[in-house]
Structures are given as C-alpha cells and as structure tokens.
Enzyme design. Structure first.
Site, PDB file in Angstrom:
ATOM      1  N   GLY A  62      11.147   7.487  -8.045  1.00  0.00           N
ATOM      2  CA  GLY A  62      11.054   6.101  -7.575  1.00  0.00           C
ATOM      3  C   GLY A  62       9.603   5.797  -7.235  1.00  0.00           C
ATOM      4  O   GLY A  62       8.904   5.049  -7.923  1.00  0.00           O
ATOM      5  N   ARG A  98       7.090   1.604   6.536  1.00  0.00           N
ATOM      6  CA  ARG A  98       6.731   3.028   6.416  1.00  0.00           C
ATOM      7  C   ARG A  98       5.873   3.560   7.563  1.00  0.00           C
ATOM      8  O   ARG A  98       6.154   4.631   8.093  1.00  0.00           O
ATOM      9  CB  ARG A  98       6.059   3.303   5.064  1.00  0.00           C
ATOM     10  CG  ARG A  98       6.903   2.888   3.857  1.00  0.00           C
ATOM     11  CD  ARG A  98       6.350   3.410   2.549  1.00  0.00           C
ATOM     12  NE  ARG A  98       6.462   4.839   2.443  1.00  0.00           N
ATOM     13  CZ  ARG A  98       5.477   5.685   2.584  1.00  0.00           C
ATOM     14  NH1 ARG A  98       4.249   5.236   2.777  1.00  0.00           N
ATOM     15  NH2 ARG A  98       5.693   6.980   2.525  1.00  0.00           N
ATOM     16  N   CYS A 144       7.649  -8.246  17.816  1.00  0.00           N
ATOM     17  CA  CYS A 144       7.723  -8.106  19.260  1.00  0.00           C
ATOM     18  C   CYS A 144       8.123  -6.697  19.688  1.00  0.00           C
ATOM     19  O   CYS A 144       9.175  -6.484  20.285  1.00  0.00           O
ATOM     20  CB  CYS A 144       8.726  -9.140  19.783  1.00  0.00           C
ATOM     21  SG  CYS A 144       8.717  -9.244  21.551  1.00  0.00           S
ATOM     22  N   TYR A 165       8.966   1.407  -1.567  1.00  0.00           N
ATOM     23  CA  TYR A 165       9.546   1.336  -0.228  1.00  0.00           C
ATOM     24  C   TYR A 165       8.771   0.364   0.661  1.00  0.00           C
ATOM     25  O   TYR A 165       8.631   0.574   1.858  1.00  0.00           O
ATOM     26  CB  TYR A 165       9.620   2.742   0.395  1.00  0.00           C
ATOM     27  CG  TYR A 165      10.356   3.716  -0.503  1.00  0.00           C
ATOM     28  CD1 TYR A 165      11.720   3.605  -0.688  1.00  0.00           C
ATOM     29  CD2 TYR A 165       9.671   4.717  -1.206  1.00  0.00           C
ATOM     30  CE1 TYR A 165      12.400   4.461  -1.547  1.00  0.00           C
ATOM     31  CE2 TYR A 165      10.343   5.580  -2.065  1.00  0.00           C
ATOM     32  CZ  TYR A 165      11.703   5.442  -2.230  1.00  0.00           C
ATOM     33  OH  TYR A 165      12.383   6.288  -3.085  1.00  0.00           O
TER      34      TYR A 165
HETATM   35  C1  LIG Z   1      19.068  10.623  -5.001  1.00  0.00           C
HETATM   36  C2  LIG Z   1      17.663  10.149  -5.032  1.00  0.00           C
HETATM   37  N1  LIG Z   1      17.031  10.091  -6.213  1.00  0.00           N
HETATM   38  C3  LIG Z   1      15.781   9.661  -6.331  1.00  0.00           C
HETATM   39  C4  LIG Z   1      15.066   9.249  -5.228  1.00  0.00           C
HETATM   40  C5  LIG Z   1      13.673   8.770  -5.433  1.00  0.00           C
HETATM   41  O1  LIG Z   1      12.768   9.470  -4.682  1.00  0.00           O
HETATM   42  P1  LIG Z   1      11.218   9.224  -4.862  1.00  0.00           P
HETATM   43  O2  LIG Z   1      10.968   7.802  -4.625  1.00  0.00           O
HETATM   44  O3  LIG Z   1      10.588  10.094  -3.843  1.00  0.00           O
HETATM   45  O4  LIG Z   1      10.869   9.651  -6.241  1.00  0.00           O
HETATM   46  C6  LIG Z   1      15.670   9.294  -3.970  1.00  0.00           C
HETATM   47  C7  LIG Z   1      14.923   8.944  -2.746  1.00  0.00           C
HETATM   48  O5  LIG Z   1      14.389   9.827  -2.094  1.00  0.00           O
HETATM   49  C8  LIG Z   1      16.997   9.745  -3.864  1.00  0.00           C
HETATM   50  O6  LIG Z   1      17.619   9.786  -2.693  1.00  0.00           O
HETATM   51  N1  LIG Z   2      11.708   5.313   2.304  1.00  0.00           N
HETATM   52  C1  LIG Z   2      10.960   6.554   2.183  1.00  0.00           C
HETATM   53  C2  LIG Z   2      11.408   7.401   1.067  1.00  0.00           C
HETATM   54  C3  LIG Z   2      12.871   7.680   1.096  1.00  0.00           C
HETATM   55  C4  LIG Z   2      13.412   7.791  -0.250  1.00  0.00           C
HETATM   56  C5  LIG Z   2      14.873   7.546  -0.349  1.00  0.00           C
HETATM   57  N2  LIG Z   2      15.670   8.749  -0.338  1.00  0.00           N
HETATM   58  C6  LIG Z   2       9.483   6.275   2.166  1.00  0.00           C
HETATM   59  O1  LIG Z   2       9.104   5.158   2.338  1.00  0.00           O
HETATM   60  O2  LIG Z   2       8.673   7.137   2.029  1.00  0.00           O
END
Ligand SMILES: Cc1ncc(COP(=O)(O)O)c(C=O)c1O
Ligand SMILES: N[C@@H](CCCC[NH3+])C(=O)O
Length: 419
Positions: free
Chosen positions: A276, A313, A347, A377
């Site tokens: 991701g 984040r 706030c 994210y």
């Molecule tokens: C099942 C699963 N796949 C893929 C991802 C994508 O992770 P990243 O954005 O670190 O590549 C996540 C998030 O951590 C996840 O929970």
């Molecule tokens: N939300 C997280 C990552 C989590 C990915 C979802 N499993 C971040 O901002 O770094």
C-alpha cells in the site's frame, strides 16, 4: 520577495517546479492534498516488476489511499487490489477492477460482509478458525484463502506490526490440522495462503524470513493457486538518515527461495504481494497554511491548519514527515533556523505535526507548510473531528495539468447523515 526564498528544491520532488503551491491553495482551499501522477506511476512499476517470476502479481492495498482517480491510474498500470472491507470492495468495483482482481483480506468480519464479497465474486481470506467455520457454513464447497501468522513481524511502530506473538492477525501455524479439518468438513478448497507481517520495513530480512515461514506452511496444502506474501515495503520518511529499501536485493532473495520451494512443491503457483504505502506515499504532499506563531512559556509554536483530522500519523505513531515552507510560491530556505513545534488547529494538546523541529526562524503567518510523503494513510485516515472539513485532493497529471480529483467537504456533507 524574501531573500531567503529560493527556487531549488531540497528533496526529490518536482511538484514545486511544476506547480505553484500558493495558487493551488488559493484555488482549492487549505489544507490540500496534492499527488503527482508521474511519481505514482513510477512506484506502481517498481512494485509490479519486483519479481521476474512469470506468475507474479502485485495487489495494491487500497487502505493506504482509496481515491478513485488514483485507483484508476493504479489499475491502468496493471496492478490488482486487496480490500479490508465491503466499502473498499465497492469502491474498487466502481473504479473498474474486476471481481477476480480483488482479494478481500478481512479481519473479524461479519457473515453479511463475507456474503457481500462472495456474492460479488471476490475471493475471501480468513484469519481465524472461527471465521473459517463461518465462511464454510455460508459457502460450502467454495474457494478460500487462509491468512497465517508466520511468527515474524515488522513495522515502523508496534501498532502496525501484524505478525509475531503480539497481534490479533493471522492463524497460528500450530493450528494447521484444525484448519484442514474445518476445510474438509465444508469441502472448501484452500486456494491460497497469505500473510502480512506489518507496515514499513526498510530492511528486507524480516520479510524474507516471513516468506520462508509462509512457504513452509504452504507446503501443507496441495491445491494452492497462489501464495500472497503481503505488503509492508517501506519508504524513507527521514530523507537525511534513512536508506531506501533495496528492492533488487529483496527481489533476488525472493526469487531464490520461491523457485526452490516450487521444485519441492512440484508445480508453479501464483506469487502475490500487497503493498500500500510504497505505491502512494511518495506521490503525495499535504499543503497547509501557517496561521499563528507564538511563544508559550519559552516554547515556540507554529500554528497551522494541518491538524490530526487531516494527517493522523504523527499523533498516532509519532511518525516523522519532512516539512518544508513556502512563501509566495517559493521554497523558504533561510540559514537562520530555530526549534519550533508545529501544531494543528484541533482542540487537543496532542495535536502535534512535528515536535521540536528545526525550521526557518523567519517564518510568517500565511506561509505555506508542505508535509512530504503524505500520500499513504493520509487522506484515508482523515476525519471530521471538531467538525473540520476534509480537504480537497488534486492530481498533477503527467502533462502538468492540475485536476481536482476530490472536492473539499462542505457544511452540507456534515449534515448528510441526518437526512
Ligand atoms: C493485510 C494487509 N495487506 C497489505 C497492507 C499494506 O501495508 P503497507 O501499506 O505497509 O504496504 C496492510 C496494512 O498494513 C494489511 O493489513
Ligand atoms: N496506518 C499506518 C499503517 C497501517 C497499515 C494498515 N495495516 C501508517 O500510517 O503507517
């Protein structure tokens, strides 16, 4: 024009040469997410071509950023996708992904949610014995994937480590026999095994270890169509001190262990990843505006409109993002620098974007703050907390044109749920 404003750029972004951040804020409001199509396409290609192996597939994990227009570009680059909820499946279908290109990697999902995926022809991954039972009851004879916990985790913060001995995710490999019994009871076909060890590694070793462990687990299932190694590929948020992840090293190691495994398994199966962050983080910059500068009990605060409703984040994981400032469209690069804490407009005292950061001393109200690597994210974790409006998102297209790809919230949106 201030003397300390220069045209050069500190980092690798060419946004600033291609667009006038001041104009964008003027036109689309502040704060504002901007994305660069060139960078997005480049990251897609890096992940899509991670392995030479012919049956290799990259699934984009849309929780990182589910903007419809970005999804269309990612699809155009030939990536498939994974989803964590029916909402994500719905948006992926709307973006033009075929059901067969979507993988539902659920966690603690309801029977209705499983049904939604099944009815739409989307393959489901379950990650507990009870979810496998629930799946079997509603889809006898169906295909399923099993998410295992390979015992090795990784991640930039303990909250995002999703394997190992301290997480809710995955099936403990000591339950393989129980898994097989449930699968047999409902005549389920175990089409895949999958894992995701956590989010953001810059050293590939834990990922490789996780894959080795998953391959050992996979050997217990005879009819596999695929093995999904998960995402987690990191990007260096700290530009001065962090090295980029060596993708070619990771790739070489993976090819080696996978090809060896296939020889023992006796045939080839599809190999998937589900990144991701790597796909979208670096193409996104979050712009905001400085509204106040003050000293409180000896501490200097720069008050902006980049609250944690817009970028969660830093507050949630103490995450670091590089920050730059602009005045009249030019990068502020003064030698005179001092320590300030950059905060938002929410706030809560914890609403801190960057603590004790060395930034230009001559910062002024109305300067623009740019938060780098905000594409992953960022918007996807935005909220309306304090009834603030979620920002607009714009795309800097390959041809340099700027396109609004999601409008800013309106007051009307705040009332939508009551109608
Ligand atoms: C099942 C699963 N796949 C893929 C991802 C994508 O992770 P990243 O954005 O670190 O590549 C996540 C998030 O951590 C996840 O929970
Ligand atoms: N939300 C997280 C990552 C989590 C990915 C979802 N499993 C971040 O901002 O770094």
């Amino acid at each position: 024009m201030n003397d300390n404003c220069v045209e050069n750029k500190i980092f690798d972004y060419d946004f600033y040469n291609r667009v006038d951040v001041q104009k964008l804020i003027h036109q689309y409001g502040s704060p504002l997410y901007i994305y660069d199509e060139n960078i997005l396409r480049k990251s897609c290609r890096e992940m899509k071509n991670l392995m030479q192996y012919p049956w290799f597939v990259a699934n984009y994990s849309i929780k990182a950023n589910s903007n419809m227009e970005l999804l269309k570009i990612i699809r155009d680059e030939g990536l498939n996708a994974d989803a964590i909820s029916p909402g994500e499946i719905h948006v992926l279908l709307e973006a033009g992904f075929e059901p067969s290109q979507i993988f539902y990697v659920g966690n603690n999902v309801s029977v209705e949610e499983m049904k939604y995926a099944i009815d739409n022809g989307v393959l489901v991954s379950v990650d507990s014995l009870s979810q496998l039972e629930a799946f079997g009851k509603i889809n006898k004879g169906g295909k399923v994937s099993l998410r295992f916990n390979p015992g090795v985790g990784a991640g930039h913060h303990e909250k995002v480590v999703t394997a190992g001995n301290n997480t809710k995710f995955g099936i403990d490999s000591s339950f393989i026999e129980e898994v097989k019994q449930i699968a047999e009871k409902y005549s389920l076909k175990v089409a895949g095994v999958n894992q995701h060890i956590g989010s953001l590694f810059l050293d590939g070793k834990p990922y490789i270890e996780g894959v080795k462990s998953l391959l050992a687990i996979a050997g217990n299932f005879q009819d596999l169509e695929f093995i999904d190694m998960g995402g987690g590929f990191g990007i260096p948020y700290k530009k001065q001190s962090q090295e980029r992840l060596d993708l070619s090293l990771v790739s070489r190691e993976l090819e080696k262990i996978i090809i060896e495994w296939m020889k023992v398994y006796g045939r080839e199966v599809q190999i998937k990843i589900e990144p991701g962050r790597y796909i979208v983080a670096e193409c996104g910059v979050l712009l905001g505006t400085v509204h106040s500068i003050k000293t409180n009990y000896g501490k200097r605060y720069v008050g902006t409109d980049v609250g944690f409703n817009v970028l969660m984040r830093p507050v949630m994981y103490d995450s670091y993002h590089e920050i730059e400032f602009f005045r009249k469209g030019k990068l502020l690069n003064s030698d005179k620098r001092g320590i300030s804490t950059i905060v938002g407009n929410i706030c809560e005292t914890g609403d801190i974007l960057a603590k004790d950061r060395e930034i230009p001393d001559d910062l002024m109200e109305d300067d623009i703050v740019a938060v780098l690597d905000a594409g992953a994210y960022g918007y996807s974790m935005c909220s309306n907390y304090n009834l603030r409006l979620r920002p607009a998102e714009v795309l800097i297209c390959e041809d340099g044109l700027v396109r609004l790809i999601r409008r800013r919230d309106t007051f009307d949106d705040l009332m939508a749920g009551y109608r």
